[in-house]
Scaffold this motif. Sequence first.
Motif, PDB file in Angstrom:
ATOM      1  N   LYS A  59     -26.090 -10.828  16.298  1.00  0.00           N
ATOM      2  CA  LYS A  59     -26.311 -11.133  14.888  1.00  0.00           C
ATOM      3  C   LYS A  59     -25.494 -10.180  14.026  1.00  0.00           C
ATOM      4  CE  LYS A  59     -30.512  -8.433  13.939  1.00  0.00           C
ATOM      5  NZ  LYS A  59     -31.901  -8.506  13.498  1.00  0.00           N
ATOM      6  N   GLU A  60     -25.259 -10.626  12.797  1.00  0.00           N
ATOM      7  CA  GLU A  60     -24.517  -9.844  11.803  1.00  0.00           C
ATOM      8  C   GLU A  60     -23.162  -9.397  12.333  1.00  0.00           C
ATOM      9  OE1 GLU A  60     -27.065  -6.656  10.450  1.00  0.00           O
ATOM     10  OE2 GLU A  60     -28.750  -8.023  10.206  1.00  0.00           O
ATOM     11  N   VAL A  61     -22.519 -10.234  13.130  1.00  0.00           N
ATOM     12  CA  VAL A  61     -21.213  -9.900  13.701  1.00  0.00           C
ATOM     13  C   VAL A  61     -20.132 -10.217  12.669  1.00  0.00           C
ATOM     14  CG1 VAL A  61     -19.580 -10.350  15.569  1.00  0.00           C
ATOM     15  CG2 VAL A  61     -22.043 -10.387  16.025  1.00  0.00           C
ATOM     16  N   THR A  62     -19.295  -9.221  12.385  1.00  0.00           N
ATOM     17  CA  THR A  62     -18.169  -9.398  11.469  1.00  0.00           C
ATOM     18  C   THR A  62     -16.895  -8.953  12.174  1.00  0.00           C
ATOM     19  OG1 THR A  62     -18.409  -7.188  10.509  1.00  0.00           O
ATOM     20  CG2 THR A  62     -19.567  -9.000   9.408  1.00  0.00           C
ATOM     21  N   VAL A  63     -15.785  -9.574  11.801  1.00  0.00           N
ATOM     22  CA  VAL A  63     -14.480  -9.204  12.336  1.00  0.00           C
ATOM     23  C   VAL A  63     -13.573  -8.928  11.150  1.00  0.00           C
ATOM     24  CG1 VAL A  63     -12.511  -9.934  13.714  1.00  0.00           C
ATOM     25  CG2 VAL A  63     -14.805 -10.620  14.382  1.00  0.00           C
ATOM     26  N   GLU A  64     -12.986  -7.750  11.136  1.00  0.00           N
ATOM     27  CA  GLU A  64     -12.085  -7.351  10.056  1.00  0.00           C
ATOM     28  C   GLU A  64     -10.696  -7.136  10.639  1.00  0.00           C
ATOM     29  OE1 GLU A  64     -11.439  -3.652   6.940  1.00  0.00           O
ATOM     30  OE2 GLU A  64     -13.295  -3.782   8.093  1.00  0.00           O
ATOM     31  N   ARG A  65      -9.718  -7.758  10.031  1.00  0.00           N
ATOM     32  CA  ARG A  65      -8.332  -7.590  10.480  1.00  0.00           C
ATOM     33  C   ARG A  65      -7.808  -6.276   9.909  1.00  0.00           C
ATOM     34  NH1 ARG A  65      -4.016 -12.449  10.547  1.00  0.00           N
ATOM     35  NH2 ARG A  65      -2.590 -11.483  12.009  1.00  0.00           N
ATOM     36  N   ILE A  66      -7.458  -5.346  10.788  1.00  0.00           N
ATOM     37  CA  ILE A  66      -6.984  -4.033  10.372  1.00  0.00           C
ATOM     38  C   ILE A  66      -5.469  -4.023  10.241  1.00  0.00           C
ATOM     39  CG2 ILE A  66      -6.832  -1.610  11.057  1.00  0.00           C
ATOM     40  CD1 ILE A  66      -9.477  -2.008  12.539  1.00  0.00           C
ATOM     41  N   ASP A  67      -4.818  -4.640  11.190  1.00  0.00           N
ATOM     42  CA  ASP A  67      -3.369  -4.684  11.248  1.00  0.00           C
ATOM     43  C   ASP A  67      -2.986  -6.094  11.687  1.00  0.00           C
ATOM     44  OD1 ASP A  67      -0.755  -3.827  11.243  1.00  0.00           O
ATOM     45  OD2 ASP A  67      -0.967  -2.389  12.871  1.00  0.00           O
ATOM     46  N   GLU A  68      -1.711  -6.346  11.866  1.00  0.00           N
ATOM     47  CA  GLU A  68      -1.280  -7.683  12.258  1.00  0.00           C
ATOM     48  C   GLU A  68      -1.939  -8.138  13.557  1.00  0.00           C
ATOM     49  OE1 GLU A  68       2.800 -10.132  13.338  1.00  0.00           O
ATOM     50  OE2 GLU A  68       2.947  -8.143  12.474  1.00  0.00           O
ATOM     51  N   ASN A  69      -2.084  -7.240  14.514  1.00  0.00           N
ATOM     52  CA  ASN A  69      -2.643  -7.604  15.813  1.00  0.00           C
ATOM     53  C   ASN A  69      -3.874  -6.780  16.185  1.00  0.00           C
ATOM     54  OD1 ASN A  69      -0.529  -9.467  16.303  1.00  0.00           O
ATOM     55  ND2 ASN A  69       0.799  -7.773  16.847  1.00  0.00           N
ATOM     56  N   LYS A  70      -4.497  -6.128  15.211  1.00  0.00           N
ATOM     57  CA  LYS A  70      -5.629  -5.247  15.493  1.00  0.00           C
ATOM     58  C   LYS A  70      -6.842  -5.695  14.675  1.00  0.00           C
ATOM     59  CE  LYS A  70      -6.527  -0.344  16.080  1.00  0.00           C
ATOM     60  NZ  LYS A  70      -5.975   1.003  15.895  1.00  0.00           N
ATOM     61  N   PHE A  71      -8.009  -5.764  15.348  1.00  0.00           N
ATOM     62  CA  PHE A  71      -9.233  -6.244  14.724  1.00  0.00           C
ATOM     63  C   PHE A  71     -10.378  -5.281  15.012  1.00  0.00           C
ATOM     64  CE2 PHE A  71      -6.555  -9.790  15.749  1.00  0.00           C
ATOM     65  CZ  PHE A  71      -6.572 -10.556  14.606  1.00  0.00           C
ATOM     66  N   GLN A  72     -11.247  -5.118  14.027  1.00  0.00           N
ATOM     67  CA  GLN A  72     -12.449  -4.313  14.216  1.00  0.00           C
ATOM     68  C   GLN A  72     -13.643  -5.259  14.239  1.00  0.00           C
ATOM     69  OE1 GLN A  72     -13.086  -1.124  11.453  1.00  0.00           O
ATOM     70  NE2 GLN A  72     -14.526  -0.163  12.845  1.00  0.00           N
ATOM     71  N   VAL A  73     -14.445  -5.136  15.295  1.00  0.00           N
ATOM     72  CA  VAL A  73     -15.598  -6.014  15.504  1.00  0.00           C
ATOM     73  C   VAL A  73     -16.858  -5.169  15.389  1.00  0.00           C
ATOM     74  CG1 VAL A  73     -16.692  -7.642  17.080  1.00  0.00           C
ATOM     75  CG2 VAL A  73     -14.205  -7.373  17.109  1.00  0.00           C
ATOM     76  N   ARG A  74     -17.782  -5.606  14.522  1.00  0.00           N
ATOM     77  CA  ARG A  74     -19.049  -4.895  14.319  1.00  0.00           C
ATOM     78  C   ARG A  74     -20.187  -5.884  14.356  1.00  0.00           C
ATOM     79  NH1 ARG A  74     -16.760  -1.853   9.133  1.00  0.00           N
ATOM     80  NH2 ARG A  74     -15.861  -0.045  10.168  1.00  0.00           N
ATOM     81  N   GLY A  75     -21.358  -5.393  14.743  1.00  0.00           N
ATOM     82  CA  GLY A  75     -22.520  -6.252  14.724  1.00  0.00           C
ATOM     83  C   GLY A  75     -23.685  -5.645  15.477  1.00  0.00           C
ATOM     84  N   LYS A  76     -24.630  -6.507  15.815  1.00  0.00           N
ATOM     85  CA  LYS A  76     -25.814  -6.094  16.559  1.00  0.00           C
ATOM     86  C   LYS A  76     -26.013  -7.057  17.719  1.00  0.00           C
ATOM     87  CE  LYS A  76     -28.211  -4.219  12.537  1.00  0.00           C
ATOM     88  NZ  LYS A  76     -29.397  -4.332  11.673  1.00  0.00           N
ATOM     89  N   GLY A  77     -26.550  -6.508  18.815  1.00  0.00           N
ATOM     90  CA  GLY A  77     -26.814  -7.336  19.975  1.00  0.00           C
ATOM     91  C   GLY A  77     -28.157  -6.998  20.598  1.00  0.00           C
ATOM     92  N   GLN A  78     -28.824  -8.022  21.074  1.00  0.00           N
ATOM     93  CA  GLN A  78     -30.093  -7.857  21.797  1.00  0.00           C
ATOM     94  C   GLN A  78     -29.786  -8.195  23.257  1.00  0.00           C
ATOM     95  OE1 GLN A  78     -33.256 -10.664  20.943  1.00  0.00           O
ATOM     96  NE2 GLN A  78     -34.715  -8.988  20.816  1.00  0.00           N
ATOM     97  N   ILE A  79     -29.195  -7.207  23.937  1.00  0.00           N
ATOM     98  CA  ILE A  79     -28.579  -7.430  25.241  1.00  0.00           C
ATOM     99  C   ILE A  79     -29.320  -6.652  26.322  1.00  0.00           C
ATOM    100  CG2 ILE A  79     -26.404  -7.316  26.512  1.00  0.00           C
ATOM    101  CD1 ILE A  79     -26.213  -9.013  23.983  1.00  0.00           C
ATOM    102  N   PHE A  80     -29.543  -7.302  27.465  1.00  0.00           N
ATOM    103  CA  PHE A  80     -30.164  -6.653  28.610  1.00  0.00           C
ATOM    104  C   PHE A  80     -29.294  -5.478  29.041  1.00  0.00           C
ATOM    105  CE2 PHE A  80     -30.639  -6.335  33.274  1.00  0.00           C
ATOM    106  CZ  PHE A  80     -31.967  -5.959  33.317  1.00  0.00           C
ATOM    107  N   GLU A  81     -29.887  -4.307  29.166  1.00  0.00           N
ATOM    108  CA  GLU A  81     -29.219  -3.059  29.530  1.00  0.00           C
ATOM    109  C   GLU A  81     -28.059  -2.706  28.595  1.00  0.00           C
ATOM    110  OE1 GLU A  81     -28.265  -3.054  33.681  1.00  0.00           O
ATOM    111  OE2 GLU A  81     -30.372  -2.956  34.266  1.00  0.00           O
ATOM    112  N   ALA A  82     -28.017  -3.289  27.399  1.00  0.00           N
ATOM    113  CA  ALA A  82     -27.089  -2.953  26.326  1.00  0.00           C
ATOM    114  C   ALA A  82     -25.624  -3.219  26.648  1.00  0.00           C
ATOM    115  CB  ALA A  82     -27.268  -1.489  25.901  1.00  0.00           C
TER     116      ALA A  82
END
Length: 150
Positions: A59-82
């Motif tokens: 949830k709340e996953v966002t992707v921001e383009r930093i450079d032409e080929n570089k991306f920053q991915v942020r968010g939250k996950g409810q994942i088994f063993e993280a």
Amino acid sequence: MRWTILLSAVLLFACNKKETQHPTVLNDSLMNIPETTKLVKPSTPENSLPKQYSNERFKEVTVERIDENKFQVRGKGQIFEANFNWIIEDGHDELKTGFQTTDAGAPEWGKFDFTITVQKKRENSKLILVLFESSAEDGSRQYELPIVLF
């Protein structure tokens, strides 16, 4: 008595009457300003929030383009063993794969933040980032969250 009631009703009606506003007409002399001296208000881009993606495990996953080929991915996950995996594909090939961890395992919603650098193989293709959880039974992808990068 009747006159008092009638006068009160007339005053009440007169006080509640709305005023009509008339549009202001500009003077013709203002309309003859030479084109080079007119002031134009610059348009400002809207302050829009980045698009957020979500499903059952992310949830709340966002992707921001930093450079032409570089991306920053942020968010939250409810994942088994993280631990969760990601893959970048272009509709034909898997270009890059990896895994990340959240700062808390399920049932908590743990935060994650990572960067990815990837380049297209084909100019007209779309790059798609897919976040997913691997099955503990057979390693298959579960709870896929596809995100178009560009």
